[in-house]
Design a protein around this motif. Structure first.
Motif, PDB file in Angstrom:
ATOM      1  N   MET A 297       0.844  -1.211   0.000  1.00 12.33           N
ATOM      2  CA  MET A 297       0.000   0.000   0.000  1.00 12.33           C
ATOM      3  C   MET A 297       0.873   1.253   0.000  1.00 12.33           C
ATOM      4  SD  MET A 297      -2.947  -1.118   2.771  1.00 12.33           S
ATOM      5  CE  MET A 297      -1.845  -1.919   3.942  1.00 12.33           C
ATOM      6  N   PRO A 298       1.631   1.499  -1.077  1.00 13.65           N
ATOM      7  CA  PRO A 298       2.553   2.636  -1.094  1.00 13.65           C
ATOM      8  C   PRO A 298       1.862   3.991  -0.935  1.00 13.65           C
ATOM      9  CG  PRO A 298       2.330   1.687  -3.293  1.00 13.65           C
ATOM     10  CD  PRO A 298       1.687   0.733  -2.341  1.00 13.65           C
ATOM     11  N   GLY A 299       0.565   4.037  -1.212  1.00 11.53           N
ATOM     12  CA  GLY A 299      -0.159   5.299  -1.052  1.00 11.53           C
ATOM     13  C   GLY A 299      -0.152   5.808   0.375  1.00 11.53           C
ATOM     14  N   LEU A 300      -0.052   4.894   1.337  1.00 13.25           N
ATOM     15  CA  LEU A 300      -0.064   5.307   2.743  1.00 13.25           C
ATOM     16  C   LEU A 300       1.236   6.006   3.159  1.00 13.25           C
ATOM     17  CD1 LEU A 300      -1.764   2.307   4.610  1.00 13.25           C
ATOM     18  CD2 LEU A 300      -2.711   4.565   4.123  1.00 13.25           C
ATOM     19  N   LEU A 301       2.311   5.776   2.416  1.00 17.21           N
ATOM     20  CA  LEU A 301       3.592   6.372   2.782  1.00 17.21           C
ATOM     21  C   LEU A 301       3.577   7.895   2.680  1.00 17.21           C
ATOM     22  CD1 LEU A 301       6.068   3.819   1.136  1.00 17.21           C
ATOM     23  CD2 LEU A 301       5.534   4.096   3.557  1.00 17.21           C
TER      24      LEU A 301
ATOM     25  N   GLY B 184      -8.279   9.887  15.329  1.00 15.80           N
ATOM     26  CA  GLY B 184      -7.330  10.763  14.634  1.00 15.80           C
ATOM     27  C   GLY B 184      -7.580  10.873  13.146  1.00 15.80           C
ATOM     28  N   ILE B 185      -8.553  10.112  12.638  1.00 18.45           N
ATOM     29  CA  ILE B 185      -8.897  10.181  11.217  1.00 18.45           C
ATOM     30  C   ILE B 185     -10.265  10.835  11.067  1.00 18.45           C
ATOM     31  CG2 ILE B 185      -9.409   8.852   9.128  1.00 18.45           C
ATOM     32  CD1 ILE B 185      -7.362   6.849   9.904  1.00 18.45           C
ATOM     33  N   SER B 186     -10.261  12.018  10.490  1.00 13.35           N
ATOM     34  CA  SER B 186     -11.518  12.705  10.182  1.00 13.35           C
ATOM     35  C   SER B 186     -12.048  12.168   8.851  1.00 13.35           C
ATOM     36  CB  SER B 186     -11.272  14.206  10.083  1.00 13.35           C
ATOM     37  OG  SER B 186     -10.356  14.473   9.024  1.00 13.35           O
ATOM     38  N   ILE B 187     -13.281  12.541   8.522  1.00 12.33           N
ATOM     39  CA  ILE B 187     -13.844  12.100   7.237  1.00 12.33           C
ATOM     40  C   ILE B 187     -13.002  12.637   6.076  1.00 12.33           C
ATOM     41  CG2 ILE B 187     -15.832  12.306   5.683  1.00 12.33           C
ATOM     42  CD1 ILE B 187     -17.648  12.180   8.081  1.00 12.33           C
ATOM     43  N   LYS B 188     -12.552  13.885   6.198  1.00 12.85           N
ATOM     44  CA  LYS B 188     -11.720  14.484   5.155  1.00 12.85           C
ATOM     45  C   LYS B 188     -10.428  13.684   4.957  1.00 12.85           C
ATOM     46  CE  LYS B 188      -9.587  18.887   3.875  1.00 12.85           C
ATOM     47  NZ  LYS B 188      -9.341  20.296   4.297  1.00 12.85           N
ATOM     48  N   ARG B 189      -9.793  13.325   6.079  1.00 13.43           N
ATOM     49  CA  ARG B 189      -8.547  12.549   5.998  1.00 13.43           C
ATOM     50  C   ARG B 189      -8.836  11.134   5.490  1.00 13.43           C
ATOM     51  NH1 ARG B 189      -4.876  12.964  11.105  1.00 13.43           N
ATOM     52  NH2 ARG B 189      -4.054  14.778   9.974  1.00 13.43           N
ATOM     53  N   ALA B 190      -9.971  10.577   5.907  1.00 10.03           N
ATOM     54  CA  ALA B 190     -10.340   9.233   5.464  1.00 10.03           C
ATOM     55  C   ALA B 190     -10.516   9.193   3.946  1.00 10.03           C
ATOM     56  CB  ALA B 190     -11.620   8.787   6.160  1.00 10.03           C
ATOM     57  N   ILE B 191     -11.108  10.250   3.389  1.00 10.69           N
ATOM     58  CA  ILE B 191     -11.290  10.332   1.928  1.00 10.69           C
ATOM     59  C   ILE B 191      -9.932  10.394   1.231  1.00 10.69           C
ATOM     60  CG2 ILE B 191     -12.145  11.780   0.048  1.00 10.69           C
ATOM     61  CD1 ILE B 191     -14.469  12.578   1.929  1.00 10.69           C
ATOM     62  N   LYS B 192      -9.017  11.186   1.796  1.00  9.59           N
ATOM     63  CA  LYS B 192      -7.673  11.308   1.206  1.00  9.59           C
ATOM     64  C   LYS B 192      -6.940   9.964   1.240  1.00  9.59           C
ATOM     65  CE  LYS B 192      -6.710  16.206   2.111  1.00  9.59           C
ATOM     66  NZ  LYS B 192      -5.813  17.160   2.833  1.00  9.59           N
ATOM     67  N   ILE B 193      -7.084   9.246   2.359  1.00  7.92           N
ATOM     68  CA  ILE B 193      -6.438   7.933   2.479  1.00  7.92           C
ATOM     69  C   ILE B 193      -7.009   6.968   1.450  1.00  7.92           C
ATOM     70  CG2 ILE B 193      -6.241   5.891   3.978  1.00  7.92           C
ATOM     71  CD1 ILE B 193      -6.000   7.813   6.369  1.00  7.92           C
ATOM     72  N   THR B 194      -8.314   6.949   1.336  1.00 13.61           N
ATOM     73  CA  THR B 194      -8.971   6.048   0.377  1.00 13.61           C
ATOM     74  C   THR B 194      -8.539   6.348  -1.048  1.00 13.61           C
ATOM     75  OG1 THR B 194     -10.898   5.890   1.850  1.00 13.61           O
ATOM     76  CG2 THR B 194     -11.191   5.177  -0.428  1.00 13.61           C
ATOM     77  N   GLU B 195      -8.496   7.636  -1.407  1.00 15.89           N
ATOM     78  CA  GLU B 195      -8.079   8.028  -2.763  1.00 15.89           C
ATOM     79  C   GLU B 195      -6.622   7.661  -3.015  1.00 15.89           C
ATOM     80  OE1 GLU B 195      -9.822   9.258  -5.349  1.00 15.89           O
ATOM     81  OE2 GLU B 195     -11.557   8.818  -4.076  1.00 15.89           O
ATOM     82  N   ALA B 196      -5.766   7.876  -1.997  1.00 13.53           N
ATOM     83  CA  ALA B 196      -4.344   7.551  -2.153  1.00 13.53           C
ATOM     84  C   ALA B 196      -4.146   6.054  -2.377  1.00 13.53           C
ATOM     85  CB  ALA B 196      -3.569   8.004  -0.916  1.00 13.53           C
ATOM     86  N   ILE B 197      -4.940   5.247  -1.670  1.00 12.38           N
ATOM     87  CA  ILE B 197      -4.840   3.800  -1.820  1.00 12.38           C
ATOM     88  C   ILE B 197      -5.347   3.344  -3.201  1.00 12.38           C
ATOM     89  CG2 ILE B 197      -5.803   1.602  -0.991  1.00 12.38           C
ATOM     90  CD1 ILE B 197      -3.635   2.664   0.772  1.00 12.38           C
ATOM     91  N   LYS B 198      -6.429   3.966  -3.655  1.00  8.19           N
ATOM     92  CA  LYS B 198      -6.991   3.610  -4.968  1.00  8.19           C
ATOM     93  C   LYS B 198      -5.985   3.860  -6.080  1.00  8.19           C
ATOM     94  CE  LYS B 198     -11.934   4.347  -4.130  1.00  8.19           C
ATOM     95  NZ  LYS B 198     -13.086   5.251  -4.419  1.00  8.19           N
ATOM     96  N   GLN B 199      -5.236   4.963  -5.954  1.00  9.97           N
ATOM     97  CA  GLN B 199      -4.391   5.393  -7.059  1.00  9.97           C
ATOM     98  C   GLN B 199      -2.969   4.845  -6.991  1.00  9.97           C
ATOM     99  OE1 GLN B 199      -5.102   9.003  -8.707  1.00  9.97           O
ATOM    100  NE2 GLN B 199      -7.178   9.008  -8.010  1.00  9.97           N
ATOM    101  N   ASP B 200      -2.621   4.165  -5.897  1.00  8.55           N
ATOM    102  CA  ASP B 200      -1.222   3.720  -5.820  1.00  8.55           C
ATOM    103  C   ASP B 200      -1.010   2.458  -6.654  1.00  8.55           C
ATOM    104  OD1 ASP B 200      -1.775   1.342  -4.389  1.00  8.55           O
ATOM    105  OD2 ASP B 200      -1.522   2.284  -2.432  1.00  8.55           O
ATOM    106  N   SER B 201       0.232   2.032  -6.740  1.00  6.01           N
ATOM    107  CA  SER B 201       0.602   0.908  -7.619  1.00  6.01           C
ATOM    108  C   SER B 201       0.686  -0.419  -6.886  1.00  6.01           C
ATOM    109  CB  SER B 201       1.965   1.200  -8.256  1.00  6.01           C
ATOM    110  OG  SER B 201       2.950   1.400  -7.239  1.00  6.01           O
ATOM    111  N   GLY B 202       0.347  -0.433  -5.605  1.00  6.20           N
ATOM    112  CA  GLY B 202       0.466  -1.666  -4.829  1.00  6.20           C
ATOM    113  C   GLY B 202      -0.522  -2.722  -5.269  1.00  6.20           C
ATOM    114  N   ASN B 203      -0.034  -3.948  -5.461  1.00 11.68           N
ATOM    115  CA  ASN B 203      -0.934  -5.034  -5.858  1.00 11.68           C
ATOM    116  C   ASN B 203      -0.547  -6.363  -5.213  1.00 11.68           C
ATOM    117  OD1 ASN B 203       1.356  -5.600  -7.233  1.00 11.68           O
ATOM    118  ND2 ASN B 203       0.401  -5.888  -9.236  1.00 11.68           N
ATOM    119  N   ASN B 204       0.312  -6.305  -4.213  1.00 13.62           N
ATOM    120  CA  ASN B 204       0.750  -7.532  -3.542  1.00 13.62           C
ATOM    121  C   ASN B 204      -0.189  -7.827  -2.383  1.00 13.62           C
ATOM    122  OD1 ASN B 204       2.088  -9.677  -2.392  1.00 13.62           O
ATOM    123  ND2 ASN B 204       4.127  -8.767  -2.641  1.00 13.62           N
TER     124      ASN B 204
END
Length: 216
Positions: free
Chosen positions: A132-136, A174-194
């Protein structure tokens, strides 16, 4: 190395003190195994000097004496001979009080814990880069608690993708809805597939270790 042995040595030391002798006791610094003896005699009497001797000194003394078979008795004689020849130099070196020794051990523990924490962070970063490289992008200044909590509950990309941002905000402090949306979008768009469950399990275990060490 028991209570009886320590009491026996104290009896010998008291007899020497009655004769107005200065008593010098040396122990080889062996990573803590000498601490019981050291603690019993460091503050025993003003005329008793307790010394820690570095192992390299005893090693060279043993080579000088051409000792081959090393036993406790032989080691004791080697330490005594080294004290006899070098006690003036050894006494000139500052000796630590018991409190200083305990503080040194505490410092060593914290340094070790920090080193282990750094190693765990490095392993976690590499594992996240595979999964999940988007989380980095949320860990540029270290791993915030909300990311650690998130990874402990959702250790794979597929698990994280199945939860709605609103539910994510409710479940993780510590995760607001705004931050949760950003996390979800970052995960969707990253290249992780393992999606190997072994890596998901590894992430969970690393996070548990990191959280435990953050408390020390």
């Amino acid at each position: 190395d028991n209570k009886e042995g320590i009491l026996e040595l104290k009896t010998y030391v008291k007899e020497d003190l009655k004769r107005k002798c200065q008593v010098i006791i040396g122990v080889e610094s062996t990573g803590g195994y000498e601490n019981n003896w050291y603690s019993h005699f460091i503050d025993f009497d003003a005329n008793v000097k307790m010394l820690r001797i570095t192992p390299i000194r005893i090693h060279h003394e043993s080579k000088k004496e051409m000792r081959r078979n090393i036993t406790d008795k032989v080691s004791s004689e080697t330490i005594a001979n080294h004290l006899t020849d070098n006690y003036i130099k050894l006494l000139a070196q500052p000796s630590k009080s018991q409190k200083q020794c305990n503080l040194t051990r505490l410092l060593t523990f914290h340094q070790m814990a920090n080193k282990q924490k750094t190693q765990l962070y490095n392993i976690l970063e590499k594992t996240l880069y595979d999964t999940m490289p988007g989380l980095l992008s949320f860990c540029k200044d270290g791993y915030p608690n909300y990311i650690l909590d998130l990874l402990e509950k959702f250790s794979s990309k597929s698990k994280l993708m199945r939860i709605q941002p609103s539910s994510l905000a409710k479940k993780i402090k510590g995760i607001s809805i705004k931050r949760a949306i950003k996390i979800t979008e970052a995960i969707k768009q990253d290249s992780g597939n393992n999606e190997d469950p072994i890596l998901a399990f590894q992430i969970q275990q690393i996070v548990k270790e990191v959280k435990q060490k953050k408390q020390t």
